[in-house]
Design a protein around this motif. Structure first.
Motif: not given
Length: 191
Positions: A17-18, A50-51, A82-84, A118-119
């Motif tokens: 996210v950052a 994410a979704v 969406e990530v949360d 994500l990584t």
């Protein structure tokens, strides 16, 4: 509640996210280490990840056919939301039980796929936009376990490129990147 998957996602997701928040609008057309994607393409793909993985946690079908541009007003904040939500979806222990009807894989493997996305794509974006991103040891170890199980199939399906050899001094993250078809030494000038 939490699961091993959600705990690992909680470690890597803020880093991704950052990086996403650090992408400037003038960087959207830049190439990335993922040769089929510009920065804009990769951001849209990560939004879809994410979704769709929220639904996959609930054993719902995922729709990867959409090519919507999610980079409209407030897209950085919407991505973080969406990530949360995807972390929350994978916090339910039931998310890791059995097999995924849509993917035909164990749910644990599907969760690991999300972690790898994500990584690796977070690293792709960081590298393409001059940012830095590292990954915690547990996340990287889980990524290697995923590649042990799914790497060859992923290559046959086109999800990963041919492995890129890394030297003996490579970090565990660099070795994971190489296994997914990325050159850890990639720079925009080599695109």
């Amino acid at each position: 509640m939490s699961t091993k998957t959600s705990e690992l996602l909680t470690e890597i997701a803020p880093r991704t996210v950052a990086v996403v928040r650090g992408v400037t609008d003038d960087q959207l057309g830049l190439p990335t280490p993922c040769p089929d994607y510009t920065v804009r393409d990769l951001l849209n793909h990560l939004y879809d990840v994410a979704v769709n993985f929220q639904g996959l946690a609930r054993r719902e079908a995922a729709d990867w056919s959409g090519k919507e541009d999610h980079l409209t007003e407030g897209w950085r904040d919407r991505f973080a939301i969406e990530v949360d939500r995807v972390i929350e979806a994978w916090s339910d222990p039931a998310a890791l039980e059995g097999d995924s009807p849509g993917m035909g894989l164990p749910q644990v493997t599907v969760g690991d796929m999300l972690l790898v996305d994500l990584t690796v794509h977070g690293w792709d974006l960081a590298r393409a936009t001059g940012q830095r991103m590292d990954a915690p040891a547990g996340v990287v170890a889980t990524g290697h376990g995923f590649m042990d199980r799914m790497g060859e199939m992923g290559q046959r399906m086109g999800a990963f490129g041919a492995p890129v050899p890394t030297d003996a001094g490579a970090t565990d993250l660099d070795r994971l990147l190489g296994r997914t078809g990325r050159d850890p030494a990639w720079t925009p000038a080599t695109a």
